[in-house]
Every structure is written in structure tokens, then in C-alpha cells.
Scaffold this motif. Structure first.
Motif, mmCIF file in Angstrom:
data_model
loop_
_atom_site.group_PDB
_atom_site.id
_atom_site.type_symbol
_atom_site.label_atom_id
_atom_site.label_comp_id
_atom_site.label_asym_id
_atom_site.label_seq_id
_atom_site.Cartn_x
_atom_site.Cartn_y
_atom_site.Cartn_z
ATOM 1 N N ALA A 45 0.855 -1.197 0.000
ATOM 2 C CA ALA A 45 0.000 0.000 0.000
ATOM 3 C C ALA A 45 0.885 1.240 0.000
ATOM 4 O O ALA A 45 1.874 1.309 0.740
ATOM 5 C CB ALA A 45 -0.925 -0.003 1.210
ATOM 6 N N LEU A 46 0.526 2.217 -0.823
ATOM 7 C CA LEU A 46 1.249 3.483 -0.913
ATOM 8 C C LEU A 46 0.280 4.608 -0.590
ATOM 9 O O LEU A 46 -0.705 4.824 -1.293
ATOM 10 C CB LEU A 46 1.841 3.678 -2.307
ATOM 11 C CG LEU A 46 2.555 5.004 -2.562
ATOM 12 C CD1 LEU A 46 3.721 5.163 -1.610
ATOM 13 C CD2 LEU A 46 3.024 5.094 -4.003
ATOM 14 N N GLU A 47 0.561 5.315 0.504
ATOM 15 C CA GLU A 47 -0.280 6.431 0.941
ATOM 16 C C GLU A 47 0.436 7.740 0.627
ATOM 17 O O GLU A 47 1.515 8.017 1.154
ATOM 18 C CB GLU A 47 -0.553 6.338 2.445
ATOM 19 C CG GLU A 47 -1.498 7.415 2.964
ATOM 20 C CD GLU A 47 -1.731 7.297 4.459
ATOM 21 O OE1 GLU A 47 -2.613 7.986 4.976
ATOM 22 O OE2 GLU A 47 -1.008 6.502 5.098
ATOM 23 N N LEU A 48 -0.166 8.526 -0.261
ATOM 24 C CA LEU A 48 0.401 9.804 -0.674
ATOM 25 C C LEU A 48 -0.237 10.926 0.131
ATOM 26 O O LEU A 48 -1.448 11.133 0.074
ATOM 27 C CB LEU A 48 0.191 10.030 -2.175
ATOM 28 C CG LEU A 48 0.910 9.035 -3.095
ATOM 29 C CD1 LEU A 48 0.519 9.266 -4.538
ATOM 30 C CD2 LEU A 48 2.416 9.154 -2.928
ATOM 31 N N LEU A 49 0.578 11.634 0.901
ATOM 32 C CA LEU A 49 0.103 12.713 1.757
ATOM 33 C C LEU A 49 0.734 14.026 1.326
ATOM 34 O O LEU A 49 1.789 14.052 0.687
ATOM 35 C CB LEU A 49 0.452 12.429 3.225
ATOM 36 C CG LEU A 49 -0.058 11.119 3.814
ATOM 37 C CD1 LEU A 49 0.466 10.941 5.223
ATOM 38 C CD2 LEU A 49 -1.571 11.075 3.795
#
Length: 427
Positions: free
Chosen positions: A231-235
Motif C-alpha cells: 500500500a502506498l499512501e500519498l500525503l
């Protein structure tokens, strides 16, 4: 793939075998580890270490007894308090490996310690994905989170402790979850996205190599694959911290400040007030977690002086720090009083200068120019009698008159700047 039931049955039997007898005293400790999971055909290393908890126990030689079936033993080594075995498996599954320790010269004696570990074997490639963000030419690993607008490196780390794939060639198929695909021969890829949100990165790894067949002894191509997901969470990165509030206060007064943060929550905010501005590291500060973009801070100072508010904010992908200087005055004294006093003194001095100048101008205007002329009849007689005098006396008088006229003219010039004579008399 071997069924799960036999594996569980073997594990149950091993536990029952080891639980038949408890050690006489809790004087020993036995730790067992393995470097799995591994792929079928590769080798796994299992390590057992014996420790003596009581120093009064006599130091003897020990023997390590292993149970690893149906795995195949490749190598075994044993020292005084340690033992290592290398095993391999041709089938995938979960296999228990147990060991118990006895005195070397008494195999039938009661075990002094025992333990068990579980080795996982799969027919696929083993490894994991890691996500790192590039900051100042450095790779910083922050779990599955990354900031928008920055370059993110996604890497595949192959788990091959026995170098089983040393002659294999790899192909990596990347799917970033937003319609972007990429095929590389390197185990890493660079990704940059300016849109916030959650992504699911898929990777398919294909490994090929040649080996001699076990049946016909000819070279054949062997292929293994592996599927991996992360999972890649872009903030949004923390872009700014704005401290709103006064920079001055008094002792024992409540100072209220408001912190406005430009970044994606949740935010970990850490603040500290000291006599000087210092970078905040570790947990030596007041740590709070906020789910918004604003935080209100109140503080009361007990001593006067110069202080500094240090603030650090991070959201899992970036970290930003700022400072806010604060001046604390003693009770009852305010800088506005000093300003008012200075203004009063300057006003009094300016008024005194203006009054003195105006008064001197008024006195000069009151001066009157007076000319002394003699209009009596005696003046004509004296003038005629004196005509008969010698040239020397006339010259002397002319010289005297000239000098007196010049002196009078010099004194009159000081008054010409203010007045001009009203009438002019000619004799």
C-alpha cells in the motif's frame, strides 16, 4: 503443495513428544531461530543456542538432538552451547523443527532444555517491497507513506539466504494502481505523483535460469515467479507553520498562541519553550497529535527574560520546524510607559527651543535706530570760522569723520536686516 493437515499433525506430535517430561529445574534456556521463508529447492539455516541461567550449574558438554523430517538435512555443525543445521524441502508447506539438549554422555537422561520453530517453504519467490522518499539526495524510509510532489523509490528486496537465485535473470512488472505500468530489469523504480490518496502497488517478479535436469541430465530452463503487493499512501507535505500571537507578555500572565499548519493530518506536533531556540529531537518536548490544521497553545511565565518557542510538526512523510521568540517583562512595567515618557521629554525640549527662538526674535524687533543731527544756528557759524583753519586740521577732521562714519555704518548694518530708515536727512 502438501496438505495442511499432515503438517499440523506433525507439529502436534512434536509438541507432545517434547512435553512428556519437564526439566528438573529452570536452570537452562534454549533459543531456536530460522531464516525462512524459503522457496522450494533452496536451503534454510536453523540455529539453536543454549544458555545457563544459574552460574552455580556445573559446566558440562551437551548434545543437541534435532527432529526435522520430512525435510532433508544438508549440513550439521555443533559446538559447546550452539548447534546449526541446514535443511531443504521439495514441497511447499509449514514444517516444525524441534531440538532438545541432553548431557553428551547421557543420551537417555532427562533433557535439560527443549524448543521448537516453524519453517515456511513456498514454491514462489520470496521477498518484500520497501518504499523510500528522496530528501536532500538521501533515501528515507517512512513505511508505506510518501509525500506528493516528491520522488518516491519503490524497491524489491529478494530474500535468498542460500543464494539459490545467484545465476537467475529477473524481470519486474510494476503496476502503480493508477493506470501506470512499467517493466524493468532492476529491482527498483522511481515514482512521482502530485495527487493525494491511497495507492496499491503490484509487482510480478519472474526469475529464469538454466540447470542440469535430475532425470535426463540435460540443461533445462527453470522459472519461478512471485507476486507482491504494498500500500502506498500519498500525503501532502508539511509546507508551513504560522505562529499567531503576541511576542511580549508579563510575568504570571497567560500567553495564548495559535499554530496554523499547512499539511495533511493527522499531524504529530511537538513544542517546547526554553531560553534559547533549539532543534527538537526525540521525545524531549510536549507531544500532541492533532487531526486538523490549527492548535491553540497557552503558557504562563514565572520569570522575566527572553524565551523561544520551538515547534516541530510531522505527518509521517515530512517534518518541519519553526521558532517564535517571546519577551517576558516584569510585573507592572510595560514598554508603552517608556515610549510615552520619551515622547513627553522630546515634546518639552522642542517647546523650550521654540519658545527661546520666538522670544529672541521679538526683542530684536523692539530696537529703534536713532540718528544724531545738529540743526542749531551755531553749527553754521562754527563751520564758517573753521574754514580758515589749516589744511592739516581739515585733513585730520576728515580722517576722524571717516573713521567715525565707518564705525557707525558697521553698527547700522547689524540693524538693516530688520528695519530700514523711514526718512533720510541730507546736510
Amino acid at each position: 503443495m502438501a496438505p495442511a493437515a499432515p503438517s499440523m499433525l506433525r507439529l502436534t506430535c512434536v509438541v507432545l513428544l517434547l512435553g512428556r517430561a519437564a526439566p528438573a529445574a529452570e536452570e537452562y534456556g534454549l533459543e531456536i531461530t530460522n531464516n525462512g521463508p524459503i522457496t522450494t529447492g533452496a536451503q534454510a539455516t536453523v540455529h539453536a543456542s543454549l544458555s545457563v541461567k544459574n552460574d552455580s550449574v556445573a559446566s558440562n558438554l551437551y548434545h543437541f538432538n534435532w527432529i526435522y523430517a520430512p525435510l532433508i538435512l544438508i549440513e550439521k555443525s555443533e559446538q559447546r552451547f550452539n548447534s546449526v543445521i541446514n535443511v531443504t524441502g521439495e514441497f511447499s508447506g509449514t514444517f516444525p523443527i524441534s531440538v532438545w539438549v541432553t548431557h553428551r554422555n547421557c543420551w537417555l537422561c532427562r533433557p535439560v532444555a527443549r524448543n521448537v520453530t516453524v519453517l515456511q517453504i513456498t514454491e514462489f519467490i520470496t521477498g518484500n517491497l520497501t518504499i523510500a522518499q528522496i530528501e536532500d539526495s538521501r533515501f528515507i524510509t517512512r513505511g508505506s507513506s510518501s509525500s506528493t510532489g516528491t520522488v518516491t523509490r519503490i524497491s524489491f528486496c529478494l530474500h535468498d539466504p542460500s543464494h539459490y537465485f545467484k545465476s537467475a535473470s529477473f524481470v519486474y512488472n510494476w503496476d502503480f494502481g493508477d493506470g501506470v505500468y512499467q517493466i524493468t530489469k532492476e529491482p527498483f523504480v522511481y515514482y512521482n505523483c502530485s495527487t493525494m490518496g491511497n495507492r496499491t502497488v503490484h509487482l510480478k517478479v519472474i526469475a529464469e535460469w538454466e540447470q542440469i535436469g535430475s532425470i535426463i541430465h540435460e540443461r533445462e530452463t527453470v522459472q519461478k515467479t512471485g507476486d507482491f503487493t504494498t500500500a502506498l499512501e500519498l500525503l501532502d507535505a508539511v509546507k508551513s507553520i504560522n505562529v499567531v500571537g503576541s511576542r511580549e507578555t508579563h510575568v504570571m500572565e497567560n500567553l495564548s498562541l495559535s499554530l496554523h499548519i499547512n499539511g495533511t493530518p493527522p499531524l504529530a506536533l511537538c513544542w517546547l519553550i526554553k531560553s534559547e531556540c533549539i532543534p527538537l529531537e526525540g521525545e524531549k518536548c510536549h507531544l500532541v497529535v492533532i487531526n486538523g490544521s490549527c492548535y491553540n497553545l497557552s503558557h504562563t511565565f514565572s520569570d522575566a527574560g527572553q524565551y523561544c518557542l520551538s515547534v516541530r510538526v510531522e505527518n509521517g512523510v515530512t517534518m518541519l520546524q519553526t521558532y517564535h521568540e517571546i519577551k517576558v517583562w516584569p510585573t507592572g512595567i510595560h514598554p508603552a510607559f517608556f515610549v510615552l515618557l520619551c515622547i513627553t521629554l522630546v515634546s518639552v525640549m522642542l517647546g523650550l527651543v521654540l519658545y527661546t527662538t520666538f522670544r529672541s526674535n521679538t526683542q530684536q524687533k523692539d530696537l529703534v535706530e536713532v540718528a544724531d543731527f545738529d540743526f542749531s544756528p551755531l553749527s553754521d557759524k562754527n563751520l564758517s570760522s573753521h574754514t580758515e583753519s589749516g589744511c592739516g586740521q581739515i585733513c585730520c577732521r576728515l580722517c576722524f569723520l571717516r573713521s567715525s562714519q565707518e564705525a557707525a555704518r558697521e553698527s547700522h548694518e547689524l540693524l538693516h536686516s530688520f528695519y530700514k530708515p523711514v526718512k533720510t536727512y541730507t546736510v
